[in-house]
Design a protein around this motif. Structure first.
Motif, mmCIF file in Angstrom:
data_model
loop_
_atom_site.group_PDB
_atom_site.id
_atom_site.type_symbol
_atom_site.label_atom_id
_atom_site.label_comp_id
_atom_site.label_asym_id
_atom_site.label_seq_id
_atom_site.Cartn_x
_atom_site.Cartn_y
_atom_site.Cartn_z
ATOM 1 N N ALA A 1 26.892 -15.352 22.865
ATOM 2 C CA ALA A 1 26.427 -14.285 21.965
ATOM 3 C C ALA A 1 25.576 -13.263 22.715
ATOM 4 O O ALA A 1 25.650 -12.057 22.445
ATOM 5 N N GLU A 2 24.770 -13.734 23.673
ATOM 6 C CA GLU A 2 23.923 -12.803 24.429
ATOM 7 C C GLU A 2 24.766 -11.861 25.283
ATOM 8 O O GLU A 2 24.462 -10.666 25.404
ATOM 9 N N ILE A 3 25.827 -12.382 25.870
ATOM 10 C CA ILE A 3 26.683 -11.540 26.704
ATOM 11 C C ILE A 3 27.408 -10.505 25.848
ATOM 12 O O ILE A 3 27.487 -9.322 26.202
ATOM 13 N N VAL A 4 27.922 -10.915 24.714
ATOM 14 C CA VAL A 4 28.622 -9.978 23.827
ATOM 15 C C VAL A 4 27.663 -8.923 23.300
ATOM 16 O O VAL A 4 28.000 -7.738 23.204
ATOM 17 N N GLU A 5 26.432 -9.311 22.982
ATOM 18 C CA GLU A 5 25.450 -8.345 22.489
ATOM 19 C C GLU A 5 25.048 -7.377 23.598
ATOM 20 O O GLU A 5 24.867 -6.173 23.343
ATOM 21 N N TRP A 6 24.921 -7.869 24.817
ATOM 22 C CA TRP A 6 24.632 -6.967 25.941
ATOM 23 C C TRP A 6 25.735 -5.919 26.085
ATOM 24 O O TRP A 6 25.457 -4.723 26.242
ATOM 25 N N ALA A 7 26.991 -6.368 26.005
ATOM 26 C CA ALA A 7 28.115 -5.440 26.141
ATOM 27 C C ALA A 7 28.123 -4.415 25.017
ATOM 28 O O ALA A 7 28.422 -3.239 25.235
ATOM 29 N N TYR B 1 24.437 2.400 24.241
ATOM 30 C CA TYR B 1 23.245 3.050 24.792
ATOM 31 C C TYR B 1 23.276 3.245 26.311
ATOM 32 O O TYR B 1 22.378 3.886 26.856
ATOM 33 N N GLY B 2 24.288 2.680 26.988
ATOM 34 C CA GLY B 2 24.331 2.765 28.431
ATOM 35 C C GLY B 2 23.576 1.618 29.083
ATOM 36 O O GLY B 2 22.824 0.889 28.423
ATOM 37 N N ASP C 1 18.345 -4.004 25.422
ATOM 38 C CA ASP C 1 17.070 -4.674 25.206
ATOM 39 C C ASP C 1 16.574 -5.307 26.512
ATOM 40 O O ASP C 1 17.367 -5.765 27.336
ATOM 41 N N GLU C 2 15.272 -5.367 26.660
ATOM 42 C CA GLU C 2 14.682 -5.892 27.889
ATOM 43 C C GLU C 2 15.169 -7.304 28.190
ATOM 44 O O GLU C 2 15.454 -7.646 29.347
ATOM 45 N N GLU C 3 15.287 -8.142 27.164
ATOM 46 C CA GLU C 3 15.710 -9.524 27.377
ATOM 47 C C GLU C 3 17.156 -9.622 27.855
ATOM 48 O O GLU C 3 17.553 -10.622 28.449
ATOM 49 N N LEU C 4 17.952 -8.580 27.574
ATOM 50 C CA LEU C 4 19.363 -8.606 27.945
ATOM 51 C C LEU C 4 19.623 -7.987 29.311
ATOM 52 O O LEU C 4 20.746 -8.057 29.808
ATOM 53 N N ARG C 5 18.625 -7.386 29.934
ATOM 54 C CA ARG C 5 18.824 -6.751 31.231
ATOM 55 C C ARG C 5 19.242 -7.752 32.297
ATOM 56 O O ARG C 5 19.839 -7.388 33.315
ATOM 57 N N ASN D 1 25.976 14.329 28.521
ATOM 58 C CA ASN D 1 26.449 14.132 27.138
ATOM 59 C C ASN D 1 27.577 15.089 26.766
ATOM 60 O O ASN D 1 27.939 15.216 25.603
ATOM 61 N N GLY D 2 28.115 15.801 27.756
ATOM 62 C CA GLY D 2 29.277 16.631 27.520
ATOM 63 C C GLY D 2 28.991 18.028 27.011
ATOM 64 O O GLY D 2 29.928 18.750 26.646
ATOM 65 N N ARG D 3 27.718 18.441 26.958
ATOM 66 C CA ARG D 3 27.393 19.790 26.503
ATOM 67 C C ARG D 3 26.090 20.239 27.158
ATOM 68 O O ARG D 3 25.375 19.444 27.750
ATOM 69 N N ILE D 4 25.796 21.531 27.051
ATOM 70 C CA ILE D 4 24.532 22.062 27.546
ATOM 71 C C ILE D 4 23.540 22.089 26.383
ATOM 72 O O ILE D 4 23.823 22.666 25.328
#
Length: 877
Positions: free
Chosen positions: A508-514, A520-521, A526-530, A862-865
């Motif tokens: 679940a942690e890996i899927v949530e990280w993805a 969000y990039g 989240d810090e715990e998922l880094r 983000n694709g624009r100015i």
């Protein structure tokens, strides 16, 4: 007694649905693939190793002599070639002239005696050290780890990762004198616990010799034990600053088998038939898990084999090495009695290990945790001291790159090394059309996984330090294991197979990280998922669409002083599982003989194209073809003159001889045109060069073309001064092409010359954009009138945006890209980034944002100015 009821579940159906077959097999049922074999250049056999042994751990001394390991030779060979060893090819020295004419190619071994020993062109194999030899004054044995009380691990009963000391691989020499004739040899051994042996060696009148009495097993030093020791040390690298880099080839790291992802497990609501070996790391007697996952074990309806299970062998030995109390040692095999305190943390293995202070009395190890975890065969540390390429062995594996924020040796404390980890993604459609590998380049982009420091990743790893085999039972079974160990183990096995091992990072942690990564990039999770991409690198790369399909990437190397325009070589030992199937980014015709790719180094030591340089044979090719071609190239090593050593780890092929060989590859001449950046209405020069002319250059006809003349045009060209007889150069009316015709009548260009400048092409920028600039070779002849085999290489012309004239900072000058990242931070064109650039961009957004070139000023991607681009530019200032 607590009653336990087994549930029979289908294992094979889930695996079949996800396309997971047998992992790591080589098939002789191979069609005749076009272009297999193909050698772009020349190749000659320098040595063959003793029957049963791979050629591993090549190293070339400054004087041109060669050393390699005799890894796992047949025990039936005549002594001393029945024992693993490291030796020097005495009698042969490279002259570094770029040509293979310095030695007569070695004939294939035909007699029984020749096949049972190492054969060398023009020389012999002088053994320096051998498996199990007494070292360090007799207190240690070469290639043998010990427990804290000095007990050799061979004294214990339990599963093993091969014979201890039988698998020497990496060899790198760190000199202690100016001539490079004495110093320390660092040798890896693929075992668990791992080994890095430091042996003093020197060269006298009689050749190289080893001082075994003063050799030491670094693994037995307390500094190594404090980091958990090492495991399955394979090949490596010698860093540009002179420290050995050892790779931990931990095959047991896969969470899921084959091409499957953790998301597939979640979707199937079960990991049965999908999970990899990692789930069973802390299982009592972990190698036996395959025997209970169906059929005879009867836990599931059909059997399945978690990828990497065999590499769980030796984990108990790792525990004893660290000081754990050995479990039942009365028999001759592992028991299921759980190991408690002192069990190894699985996240501590699968890393790149640097031996710092290599000549000190007590060398210090540092694990570069920030470079991720995999079955790393080897890294390649580039001359910028920031960029590292990482190749991973096995089936369905990734290709990785790490870029440090500062040069690695500039960090006072290696734990402060900080940077970004990337995984490769193959992007070109041709790679997925079942074409022959000889005809397809692999175009790659680098997918960012995350940014961290060694210290951060080390702190995350430490969270799992106290997990033991007892936890496997108590976390995953409701049965009291002390009352009924068999029932508790069966319950835990079923739970882990279906729902995963909750002692470590969860599905679940890996899927949530993805999910957060996609939204969000990499910096927005989240810090715990880094921790996810650094501790579960393969699973994370799969989850975000990187190409985790490479098969046995076992060698990667470039020139020690490589510059942009030079080549990085990558050995794919077998191009089959994962790379020749019906899914994913890579779907090519099968070549069980493997492929050696090369990639031209670009600015900042980036690579974006892997081109096939050497393609091995098919398994079905006739004996004469298989005899003459490299098979299953493992380690590769680039010589100072650009030639490449290719070391075989031969598979099941029908050669007339059973031995692996060491080949010397002489690459073709590269005809190279520079990539350039040019302002609009300004000009820039691109050099046309030949990488090498081993037999001289008589002359030739070559043309250079730009694809898009609306971006840039060719306005002129000149020849190099050495070329006296020339025609033209002739530039086409539309500025798209220039043709060169030349002859070196005065023989100014000598045989063996490198980086030969032929001409300069002048380009004028027309409008913002990019265009390829390509080379076509109509003919090139050497001094003997023979054609020069060549490989043209394409460059890129980048034309910048037009001037921004409005606002207080407007000067009418053309903007520039000071750091070469494709964004034009110098908005006002004064050759630097300053506050006026921020003001000018701010003022022009309100009135002219629609006309501003998005690609030039989109600093937030983000694709624009927008106004955030102004903020991003200010932050950069």
């Amino acid at each position: 007694m607590v009653e336990f009821t087994r549930r029979k579940l289908m294992a094979s159906s889930a695996a079949a649905a996800l396309g997971i077959g047998a992992i790591g097999t080589v098939s002789a049922d191979d069609t005749d693939t076009p272009g297999a074999p193909t050698i772009r250049g020349d190749i000659d056999r320098l040595a063959t190793t003793a029957r049963g042994a791979e050629v591993t751990g090549p190293f070339v001394f400054e004087n041109g002599e060669v050393l390699f390991s005799l890894q796992h030779p047949s025990r039936e060979n005549a002594a001393p070639y029945d024992t693993a060893a490291v030796g020097v090819l005495a009698g042969h020295q490279f002259e570094f002239n770029g040509r293979n004419d310095e030695f007569d190619e070695l004939e294939a071994p035909r007699s029984k005696a020749a096949r049972e020993q190492v054969q060398v062109a023009g020389g012999e194999y002088d053994i320096l050290v051998q498996e199990g030899e007494e070292i360090n004054g007799g207190s240690e044995r070469w290639g043998h780890p010990q427990t804290p009380d000095g007990t050799d691990v061979t004294e214990f009963v339990g599963s093993r990762y091969g014979d201890v000391g039988y698998n020497p691989d990496m060899n790198f020499f760190v000199p202690t004198d100016d001539e490079g004739l004495e110093g320390y040899l660092f040798t890896n051994n693929e075992t668990s616990p791992g080994c890095i042996t430091r042996t003093p060696i020197s060269r006298g009148e009689g050749g190289w010799s080893a001082d075994a009495a003063n050799a030491m097993e670094l693994e037995n030093r307390e500094a190594f034990r404090e980091i958990g020791g090492t495991r399955i040390n394979c090949y490596g690298d010698l860093s540009p600053w002179g420290t050995p880099m050892s790779s931990e080839e931990d095959y047991s790291h896969p969470r899921v088998s084959g091409p499957a992802t953790v998301g597939d497990v979640i979707e199937a609501e079960s990991g049965v038939g999908i999970r990899g070996a990692a789930a069973f790391w802390n299982r009592p007697n972990p190698t036996e898990i395959a025997g209970v996952l169906g059929d005879d074990g009867d836990l599931f309806e059909e059997s399945w084999y978690p990828q990497g299970t065999w590499a769980l062998g030796g984990v108990e030995m790792q525990a004893y090495y660290l000081g754990a109390e050995p479990v039942d040692q009365d028999g001759d095999a592992n028991t299921t009695e759980p190991i408690g305190e002192g069990y190894p943390n699985r996240y501590r293995y699968g890393h790149i290990v640097e031996v710092t202070e290599p000549t000190a009395a007590e060398p210090t190890p540092v694990k570069h945790y920030v470079m991720g975890r995999a079955a790393f065969e080897c890294p390649e540390f580039m001359p910028d001291e920031r960029t590292v390429y990482l190749a991973s062995d096995g089936a369905s594996k990734g290709l990785y790159k790490f870029v440090a924020e500062e040069p690695i040796p500039s960090y006072d404390d290696r734990m402060d090394v900080r940077g970004t980890l990337y995984a490769a993604r193959v992007t070109n459609d041709e790679a997925a059309k079942n074409n022959p590998p000889a005809e397809v380049d692999l175009e790659i982009e680098w997918v960012e996984l995350g940014t961290a420091s060694n210290a951060e990743v080390a702190s995350w790893i430490a969270d799992y330090d106290d997990i033991t085999q007892v936890d496997y039972l108590e976390t995953h079974a409701d049965v009291d294991w002390e009352s009924d160990l068999e029932a508790a183990l069966a319950a835990a096995d079923e739970e882990v197979a279906i729902n995963g091992n909750r002692d470590y990072i969860t599905d679940a942690e890996i899927v949530e990280w993805a999910r957060q990564y996609e939204e969000y990039g990499p910096d927005g999770v989240d810090e715990e998922l880094r921790r996810i991409p650094f501790l579960e690198t393969r699973a994370a790369a799969k989850a975000i669409g990187a190409t985790v399909e490479f098969r046995k990437a076992e060698g990667i190397d470039s020139l020690d002083d490589a510059e942009p325009g030079d080549f990085l070589y990558l050995g794919i030992s077998e191009l089959n599982d994962g790379m020749s199937d019906d899914e994913g980014d890579v779907r090519m015709d099968r070549v069980d003989g493997g492929v050696v790719y090369r990639a031209e180094l670009e600015e900042d030591y980036d690579v974006s194209t892997l081109e096939p340089a050497v393609v091995g044979p098919d398994a079905t090719d006739r004996e004469s073809i298989v005899d003459a071609a490299p098979i299953n190239v493992d380690n590769v090593m680039v010589l100072d003159d650009g030639r490449v050593l290719l070391c075989e780890d031969k598979g099941s092929f029908g050669r007339s001889y059973p031995n692996d060989a060491l080949w010397v590859y002489e690459p073709p001449t590269s005809v190279h045109i520079d990539s350039v950046a040019v302002r609009q209405d300004a000009t820039a020069a691109a050099e046309l060069t030949l990488s090498a002319v081993p037999d001289g250059l008589a002359g030739g006809t070559v043309s250079v073309s730009v694809d898009h003349t609306d971006v840039a045009e060719i306005t002129g060209a000149t020849y190099h001064d050495a070329l006296e007889l020339t025609a033209g150069p002739t530039v086409s009316d539309d500025g798209s092409t220039v043709e060169f015709q030349f002859a070196d009548i005065d023989e100014e260009i000598q045989p063996g010359a490198t980086d030969v400048s032929v001409a300069t092409v002048e380009l004028e920028g027309a409008s913002m954009g990019t265009t390829d600039i390509s080379v076509t070779v109509d003919s090139l002849d050497d001094d003997d009138g023979a054609p020069i085999e060549s490989r043209p290489h394409t460059g890129v012309v980048v034309t910048g945006p037009p001037p921004i004239d409005g606002g207080a900072g407007g000067s009418g000058a053309v903007p520039t890209d000071p750091d070469g990242d494709g964004r034009y931070e110098d908005v006002n064109g004064n050759e630097r980034l300053d506050y006026d650039d921020i003001v000018l961009l701010f003022e022009e957004i309100e009135d002219d944002s629609g006309s501003l070139t998005v690609d030039a000023y989109d600093f937030n991607d983000n694709g624009r100015i927008d106004y955030d681009d102004v903020v991003e530019l200010y932050d950069e200032l």
